[in-house]
Design an enzyme around this catalytic site. Sequence first.
Site, PDB file in Angstrom:
ATOM      1  CB  THR A 542      -2.890  -1.905  -4.177  1.00  0.00           C
ATOM      2  OG1 THR A 542      -2.729  -2.500  -2.890  1.00  0.00           O
ATOM      3  CG2 THR A 542      -4.333  -1.463  -4.354  1.00  0.00           C
ATOM      4  CG  HIS A 617       3.137   1.010  -2.982  1.00  0.00           C
ATOM      5  ND1 HIS A 617       2.083   1.745  -3.481  1.00  0.00           N
ATOM      6  CD2 HIS A 617       2.712   0.487  -1.783  1.00  0.00           C
ATOM      7  CE1 HIS A 617       1.059   1.669  -2.629  1.00  0.00           C
ATOM      8  NE2 HIS A 617       1.408   0.917  -1.599  1.00  0.00           N
ATOM      9  CD1 TRP A 653      -7.062  -2.463   5.137  1.00  0.00           C
ATOM     10  CD2 TRP A 653      -5.011  -3.345   5.206  1.00  0.00           C
ATOM     11  NE1 TRP A 653      -6.162  -1.428   5.089  1.00  0.00           N
ATOM     12  CE2 TRP A 653      -4.897  -1.943   5.120  1.00  0.00           C
ATOM     13  CE3 TRP A 653      -3.853  -4.116   5.272  1.00  0.00           C
ATOM     14  CZ2 TRP A 653      -3.680  -1.294   5.102  1.00  0.00           C
ATOM     15  CZ3 TRP A 653      -2.626  -3.473   5.238  1.00  0.00           C
ATOM     16  CH2 TRP A 653      -2.536  -2.072   5.154  1.00  0.00           C
TER      17      TRP A 653
END
Length: 660
Positions: A542, A617, A653
């Site tokens: 992200t 990450h 999501w």
Amino acid sequence: MSGGRISSFRLKPGYSLDSLTNSLTGMGMAGDPRTANAYAARTLSQYDIASAYRGSGLMRKIITIPPLDMVREWRDWQADGDQIKAIEAEEKRLGLKQKTRQVEVLRKLGGGALIMGLPGDMSQPAPTTIAKGGLAYIHVVNRWQLTFNRLIEDSRDPRFGEPEMYRMTTTRGQQLIHPSRVVPFRGDPSPSLLGVANYVEDFWGESTIAQVLDAVQDSDTARSAFASLITKARNLRIGIPKLSEYVATDEGEALFQRRMRNFTVSESMFNAIVYDAGDGDGKSGERIDDTTYSFGGMKDVMNAYGEWASAISDIPATRLLGRAPEGMNASGESQQEDWRKKIRAMQTLEMGPCLDRLDPYLIQSALGSANPDIWYEWAPLDTPTEAQQAETFFKISQALEKIAGLTAIPDRAFNEAVQNTLTEGGYMPGLDNALEGMSDEERFGLQSSVDPALTDPSALIEAQAASASSGKEGGQISPSTAGATANNTPRRRAANDARFVADAASKTLYVERKLLNAAEVIRWAKSQGLETTLAPDDMHVTVAYSRAAVDWFTVGEDWSSDQDGKLRVKPGGPRTVERLGDGDAVALLFQSNELQYRHDAIRNAGASWDWPDYRPHITLTLQAEGVDVDTIEPYQGPLVFGPELFSELDPDWKSGVKEQ
């Protein structure tokens, strides 16, 4: 007076004491030996200076370090790209940088000068204007090669205090040189305080060698004295009974010499000394005393003299003596910062005024005419690291992007300034060559064939409304709707026109990059004991997660990707495997300056972020209950990510994530 004691003390009219005195201790009185101290001025000859410079390594460093640091990074010209190239080429042809260093060394030795090869008779004033290439040469001479008879003493003359005419002695005789053709580099000013002035010494000033000679001699003396003691580190003393009687005769002296040879042979062959121990009671025997010297305090003494030489020369000990910084957690940065300030002051106060006399001719010789709008700045004294250069480039890119959105600078001027910034800063090697063969319209993005629909704000709004009515998400403008392809739209024109798009275009933002080598990472995760992982298509990093609405077009595009939009994180570096929050999700955390810079750029464009800081990450699994992450060895291989994908936030999501 009473009883031989002074009852009162009063100075005669017109007399006073100007120092600390004490009649009880005798300090400052006639009996104080310090009152005999006196300073004696010493003028060094040319041969004294040459001997000190050549004979002492420490003196040579004191003389050569400042000139080297003054010209090391040189200067940055402020002009058009072509003009800068021409001026720098002229400096290189003349060897100006190297010759400036040479003459600065001569300044430290007592004085030097640059002789400019300008048109006309050398004994006549220099012309004010010259043609291109008119500065034929620059020669370096020392102060003893130039002589003069008198100085200009008329205070109304702009050249007051300078020689009326120079004379240079050569093998062919004397040559007259007008002062306007000479750039003198004078030593430290030392105006005469005596009634009789030496006008030659007053003009050239004092050499640095005269200022630091005592300190350097003390340091060299200490070093030489300790070096000579090395041979006496072990001193063997031999006592021979009745030696004086033996050497009083020729036979006894010969016997003594044979005995000394025996000592030497025994120590050489048997690594031992054999001597006469005398009778059985040890009487009348020879005595051997082995004396050694201790050099425990030698380093401290030598350092003390070296530090004093460093203080007198005003050069940091870390630079002059090559010594590591002292003190707890000392890095030497404070000393280095002080040294940079001194070098900058010397460039501004000493070297700059001298070059200012030469630069008008340099510019004319390079360009063919004078240009008062051309100037220079001293280049930074420290070369930045690759990380610092990348950070500077990133900040410059951000600043240019914000300036572009202001629409305060005409397109041509802005594009030209951006190109100069990139080429002069060395951020894009080869850019100047790539732009050289282009026309101005193509180089500066001034195509006249751009569809008006892309430059008229009202057309942009109408196109957006038409796109929204056709059902396109977010009212995005398609190439067909706008009447032209996106490649025909100048990048800055799009940035300038973005402010005309309605606020309705702002929306939440989620930016991610898919992990392209997910299969390799999954094999590693399974080998570390993770029973399930996210599917390869779900593994990503992200970049931005903004609940606040943001205009996507102000975010811009990433500059660190390759031509296919991919980003590669090289193997190794700081990596850990940790849980995300208090749940069962486990992620691989890694470091990437590119992702950090990109995240910061999106935040600066108005995006929000729900966490205190950004830590790149890859989520490995959402089902790691009972897994001890402390036993997992982090993945150390490369991480290859695809292009950036923009979308709105999806609150649900997790429902679409699958594990395998």
